[in-house]
Motif scaffolding. Structure first.
Motif, short mmCIF file in Angstrom:
data_model
loop_
_atom_site.label_atom_id
_atom_site.label_comp_id
_atom_site.label_asym_id
_atom_site.label_seq_id
_atom_site.Cartn_x
_atom_site.Cartn_y
_atom_site.Cartn_z
N PHE A 184 0.84 -1.19 0.00
CA PHE A 184 0.00 0.00 0.00
C PHE A 184 0.88 1.24 0.00
O PHE A 184 1.83 1.33 0.77
CB PHE A 184 -0.89 0.01 1.24
N GLY A 185 0.58 2.18 -0.87
CA GLY A 185 1.29 3.44 -0.79
C GLY A 185 1.68 4.01 -2.13
O GLY A 185 1.04 3.78 -3.15
N SER A 186 2.78 4.75 -2.09
CA SER A 186 3.31 5.40 -3.28
C SER A 186 4.82 5.28 -3.24
O SER A 186 5.39 4.56 -2.42
CB SER A 186 2.91 6.87 -3.30
N ALA A 187 5.46 6.00 -4.12
CA ALA A 187 6.93 5.96 -4.15
C ALA A 187 7.53 6.47 -2.85
O ALA A 187 8.61 6.05 -2.44
CB ALA A 187 7.43 6.80 -5.30
N GLU A 188 6.84 7.35 -2.20
CA GLU A 188 7.39 7.94 -0.98
C GLU A 188 7.23 7.05 0.24
O GLU A 188 8.01 7.11 1.19
CB GLU A 188 6.72 9.30 -0.69
N ALA A 189 6.21 6.23 0.27
CA ALA A 189 5.96 5.40 1.46
C ALA A 189 5.18 4.16 1.05
O ALA A 189 3.98 4.24 0.79
CB ALA A 189 5.19 6.19 2.51
N LEU A 190 5.85 3.06 1.00
CA LEU A 190 5.20 1.80 0.65
C LEU A 190 5.21 0.89 1.87
O LEU A 190 6.23 0.74 2.53
CB LEU A 190 5.94 1.14 -0.50
N MET A 191 4.06 0.30 2.16
CA MET A 191 3.94 -0.53 3.35
C MET A 191 3.33 -1.88 3.01
O MET A 191 2.64 -2.03 2.01
CB MET A 191 3.09 0.18 4.40
N VAL A 192 3.60 -2.83 3.88
CA VAL A 192 3.05 -4.17 3.74
C VAL A 192 1.72 -4.23 4.47
O VAL A 192 1.58 -3.72 5.59
CB VAL A 192 4.04 -5.21 4.32
N MET A 193 0.73 -4.85 3.86
CA MET A 193 -0.62 -4.89 4.45
C MET A 193 -0.91 -6.29 5.02
O MET A 193 -0.75 -7.29 4.35
CB MET A 193 -1.65 -4.57 3.36
N GLN B 287 4.07 -10.37 10.72
CA GLN B 287 3.83 -8.97 11.03
C GLN B 287 2.60 -8.87 11.92
O GLN B 287 1.57 -9.46 11.63
CB GLN B 287 3.59 -8.17 9.75
N THR B 288 2.70 -8.11 12.99
CA THR B 288 1.57 -7.94 13.89
C THR B 288 0.86 -6.61 13.67
O THR B 288 -0.23 -6.39 14.18
CB THR B 288 2.04 -8.00 15.35
N GLN B 289 1.51 -5.72 12.91
CA GLN B 289 0.88 -4.43 12.64
C GLN B 289 -0.03 -4.54 11.42
O GLN B 289 0.21 -5.35 10.51
CB GLN B 289 1.96 -3.38 12.36
N THR B 290 -1.06 -3.74 11.42
CA THR B 290 -1.95 -3.72 10.26
C THR B 290 -1.18 -3.30 9.02
O THR B 290 -1.31 -3.92 7.96
CB THR B 290 -3.11 -2.74 10.51
N TYR B 291 -0.41 -2.27 9.15
CA TYR B 291 0.49 -1.82 8.08
C TYR B 291 1.90 -1.80 8.66
O TYR B 291 2.10 -1.29 9.76
CB TYR B 291 0.13 -0.41 7.61
N ALA B 292 2.84 -2.37 7.94
CA ALA B 292 4.20 -2.44 8.47
C ALA B 292 5.19 -2.00 7.40
O ALA B 292 4.93 -2.13 6.19
CB ALA B 292 4.51 -3.87 8.90
N PRO B 293 6.32 -1.50 7.84
CA PRO B 293 7.35 -1.10 6.87
C PRO B 293 7.82 -2.30 6.06
O PRO B 293 7.81 -3.43 6.54
CB PRO B 293 8.47 -0.57 7.77
N LEU B 294 8.24 -2.00 4.88
CA LEU B 294 8.71 -3.05 3.97
C LEU B 294 10.12 -3.47 4.33
O LEU B 294 10.98 -2.65 4.62
CB LEU B 294 8.67 -2.50 2.56
N ASN B 295 10.34 -4.77 4.33
CA ASN B 295 11.68 -5.31 4.53
C ASN B 295 12.02 -6.15 3.30
O ASN B 295 11.52 -7.27 3.14
CB ASN B 295 11.72 -6.17 5.80
#
Length: 336
Positions: A217-226, A251-259
């Motif tokens: 989810f996101g754009s070039a500036e901020a992409l996250m894992v759902m 992942q336990t967060q609803t949205y998490a940073p991409l690794n």
């Protein structure tokens, strides 16, 4: 968009996000950046009450959570509410409840609400406009409670919050609003109809190989894992797909940073993007970065040609109304 162009853009997005997202980011932060909302899970512990006898598949909700949500209203049925959530606005409309103010949004709201005053976005509510409308409650999504309270509480504006991120949460909030406004029959009719459509589509996927899917989810500036707790993630889960973020990466967060490293190791069969902005422009912007990293081409999603953007009008905002279409689209992508 052509496959190659999208592919390049996706890789670039991922590369950029892997660098840019150095710490956990809340759904509301993502929303602020992308104009979208998010939230957290609910439990299923009891069965929908309601009265219907012919309701085919039953709808389960967390009764304790429902009571907690209803307690916000202190046993009173409001006569004037303002919503700052597209999802809540849709539910109210389905229940025949007309808010006196609705959010300013790029999402399509029911035409019947065209003349209803706009009260700003969920993250930037127009306090002056809300004050003019004199609502008994401003209804917002639980995911951004803290940020909204900071804006509305100092003005003495009464607020209440409902979870509306995943499909289960949308169902819970539909039941709660049905009870609050004494529209239980309409809520039950809506949920029963959706449950029947769910059941029908899920049946078509049974016996087929279970895909591993990664939602971004996101754009070039901020992409996250759902995770499974998002609208798209929850529907894929119900369809039997394995969400890489939840089941593989834990992942336990609803949205998490991409690794990046973890994603490559997880090797999803399908990668689906809920993107904001112009995907073509994003692809062009990052083509050079794509050329620097061939790791993504080793993943099954690339080999299978199963990387694509999801229809934002269906998946961009959690929506009880769009649930059947979302089921249908995901079933076709994941299982065809």
């Amino acid at each position: 968009m052509k496959q190659s162009g999208w592919k390049m853009g996706m890789i670039a997005l991922l590369l950029t996000s892997a660098v840019g997202c150095s710490s956990a980011q809340s759904p509301e932060q993502a929303t602020t950046q992308q104009n979208q909302t998010s939230e957290q899970p609910s439990q299923n512990t009891s069965t929908q009450a309601a009265s219907s006898e012919q309701a085919a598949p039953s709808v389960s909700i967390d009764e304790k959570k429902a009571e907690e949500l209803l307690a916000q209203f202190q046993n009173q049925t409001p006569t004037k509410v303002v919503t700052i959530s597209v999802a809540i606005t849709e539910i109210l409309h389905e229940l025949g409840i007309a808010p006196v103010g609705v959010p300013t949004t790029s999402s399509k709201l029911p035409a019947a609400l065209d003349s209803v005053p706009r009260i700003g976005t969920s993250h930037q509510p127009d306090l002056e406009q809300i004050a003019k409308l004199q609502p008994e409650f401003v209804l917002g999504p639980s995911s951004i409670k803290d940020s909204v309270d900071k804006k509305l509480k100092p003005a003495g504006t009464p607020t209440a919050y409902l979870p509306v991120d995943s499909l289960d949460e949308l169902k819970l909030s539909t039941v709660v609003l049905g009870r609050l406004f004494k529209q239980e029959a309409k809520a039950e009719q809506l949920l029963s109809k959706i449950a029947e459509q769910e059941k029908s589509i899920i049946e078509t996927t049974k016996g087929k190989p279970t895909p591993k899917v990664l939602f971004l989810f996101g754009s070039a500036e901020a992409l996250m894992v759902m995770s499974d707790q998002t609208f798209a993630g929850s529907i894929a889960h119900n369809l039997g797909a394995v969400n890489v973020a939840t089941d593989t990466l834990k992942q336990t967060q609803t949205y998490a940073p991409l690794n990046m490293e973890s994603i490559v190791a997880a090797n999803p069969d399908v990668i689906l993007l809920v993107a904001h902005g112009d995907p073509n422009a994003v692809a062009k912007k990052f083509e050079e970065d794509v050329k620097k990293n061939g790791a993504w081409e080793k993943m099954n999603a690339f080999k299978n040609g199963k990387m694509q953007s999801l229809d934002f009008s269906t998946f961009g905002t959690a929506s009880i109304v769009n649930a059947p279409a979302a089921y249908q689209q995901l079933a076709e992508i994941l299982y065809k």
